[in-house]
Motif scaffolding. Structure first.
Motif: not given
Lengths: 362, 362
Positions: B182, B193-194, B196-199, B202-203, B205-206, B334
């Motif tokens: 991350p 990243y931050r 999408l991670d807080n959306s 269905n994220f 990751g990288n 986020y």
């Protein structure tokens, strides 16, 4: 004398010791293996029938592949990596080769050795295979957010690498971009295009990803984010192609026989496409010859990386580089337009402030 | 009724007319071919024995592949491309398919049709083959310099594309990055990243370039600069691999026989890796269904692109998209930190000012 990090890489220390033995035997290079003395001796003593001049320097710690560079640097001052670099700093050796954690190697090398005079940011340079031979790609991942003037320096570093190590007469420099026309690109590459076009380098213009493999340029310049994605993709693609082909082959008996007959051709091609063949990736711009070998390097790749290190030492690359940067930077005639310059410097000063608060490399 | 730009692409109008005929025959789609009436009829009349419902709309001009989008738009108001888009604007047709100059198509589509409500920037989305099936990659080249919130919208567009057109239950969204951790990335991807991670997407990751082909994600998000380089490389690599393999084969008689026996396996694989198979690249976020087909599209690729256009129309993609953007953007928790936000907005306002002076797309 060249220090080799015996604990770095997926097949350490076995493959590293074997590679060092080959380099000592084939090229007469003096080597010191750095790492866990007991483990290294276990591999070295029974294989060294010729009594080749290979020393061992004990280092009790080891940097693992997943470690965060700044943390491993602080927490493991006696790692095989840090000990090797300190030997280079103390001039006990003339170069360091490591197949360990690339980020940690770069971070530690800059911390221990510093950058060369005139160099703004060091870059990782790799060699990729092309139809015509070999192409240098840099930056392959040291700097993810770049300013235009750094890419000019990467171009100069690549130029010198191609010229004095790969012996290309007048190396062709290209800029990796999203189209071949001069107007193409994002803000960074548009600006870099103008700078390179107004330099005295043999700049051949923009190059698109697929054309690199046709060997249209000797040096391809890009920022480290794009370079890293590009190289990982290139590295992985041959595997995927072969995997998919195997799937197709398994559907047909006729193809199975064909595949058997083609085996030598496949093997040779995979060897040609094998990055590890090409002798490691130099960290250009660091004040000391440092060569990264791929983590999955087999012994012949380690041998090639040691040979590359010796080439850089013999050709005195690091003495020539600052002179070349000074000379070639002075010849650039392009200066950004006033409005651009104003916004650019304003934005630049913010980023600089932020940069200074953050660390140089993550 | 779907408008097909009969003059766009390397094999126009022959391959375009043939593709339109197949689409009309196989799927019963009503088509109007737009372009030089005389030339189109020459191909259409003798082939249309079934009297399929294909009309022709005359357009006297044609946009060439190398033309600058803004110039061709101004200088050729009666190009087959512009006439098709105007028909869509006037609701005479429900979608446009073109294998012509992608930049010009995107530029003209935004100028004539505008973007959908809530959409900040349209993106070109492409489908690439993977071991498990198909993966959507966007943006493939519409926006070279991106802000983080645009990539959130690209993710939402890709999510909807995978869900309602490719019928994936809960599409896995990944961010193309230079490492899987991350913390990896440049300024843009770290911020994205931050977000999408807080959306509520269905994220997953990288994702690194090579892993895309293993089908670990249904949708891969990136900026248009990186996306374009990535796709061109992917497209070109299979060719290069085969070229190099041919070289190796020609060195050995045994391999030659092997290659002959493997021919069907190669052909099938090349078909699997063939982008044109996958039915074109939708311009997502434009107020009207627009599908780009590859410039070198043969007739079956044109047929597939027409089918994709019809799917987008039937599923009412463009009605659902603004609703989904509103709903999913609201769920993002986020918010960038204060300092970042301050510098960000300051820098943002400069770039915005510059953007407004420059043109939206080059």
């Amino acid at each position: 004398m060249i220090a080799v990090d015996a604990m770095g890489g997926d097949f350490a220390p076995g493959a590293i010791v074997k590679g060092a033995l080959s380099a000592a035997k084939e090229f007469g290079i003096k080597i010191v293996l750095v790492g866990d003395e007991a483990r290294i001796s276990r591999y070295l003593s029974p294989s060294n029938e010729l009594q080749l001049p290979i020393d061992i320097r004990h280092a009790p710690q080891r940097v693992e592949m997943g470690e965060v560079p700044s943390e491993s640097f602080r927490q493991k001052p006696y790692s095989s990596m840090s000990v090797s670099l300190k030997m280079l700093y103390e001039k006990e050796v003339k170069a360091v080769v490591s197949a360990g954690n690339t980020g940690a190697f770069l971070y530690s090398a800059i911390k221990i050795l510093n950058t060369l005079p005139k160099v703004k940011r060091p870059a990782i340079s790799t060699i990729i295979p092309s139809i015509k031979g070999r192409t240098i790609v840099l930056d392959a991942g040291a700097n993810v957010d770049c300013r235009p003037e750094w890419l000019l320096q990467f171009a100069i570093m690549g130029h010198l690498y191609a010229k004095i190590i790969l012996k290309k007469e007048r190396p062709k420099i290209a800029l990796l971009n999203n189209g071949s026309e001069p107007t193409k690109g994002n803000r960074l590459t548009q600006e870099v295009y103008r700078i390179l076009d107004n330099s005295s380098l043999n700049f051949v213009g923009n190059i698109e990803g697929n054309n690199i493999f046709y060997g249209e340029a000797d040096v391809v310049v890009c920022d480290g984010f794009v370079g890293n994605i590009f190289l990982k993709l290139t590295e992985g693609f041959a595997n995927i192609y072969v995997n998919m082909l195997k799937e197709e082959v398994s559907k047909r008996a006729r193809s199975g026989i064909g595949a058997y007959l083609m085996k030598p051709a496949f093997e040779n091609l995979n060897r040609r496409l094998d990055f590890t063949e090409y002798g490691g990736a130099p960290l250009l711009g660091v004040n000391g010859v440092c060569i990264v070998a791929h983590g999955s390097s087999p012994s012949y790749a380690i041998k090639n990386a040691i040979k590359t290190a010796e080439d850089f030492v013999i050709k005195d690359f690091n003495k020539t580089l600052p002179e070349e940067i000074e000379r070639l930077e002075d010849l650039v005639t392009y200066r950004p337009s006033k409005r651009r310059w104003f916004w650019g410097s304003l934005r630049g000063s913010f980023s600089k402030e932020r940069d200074e608060k953050e660390e140089k490399i993550e």
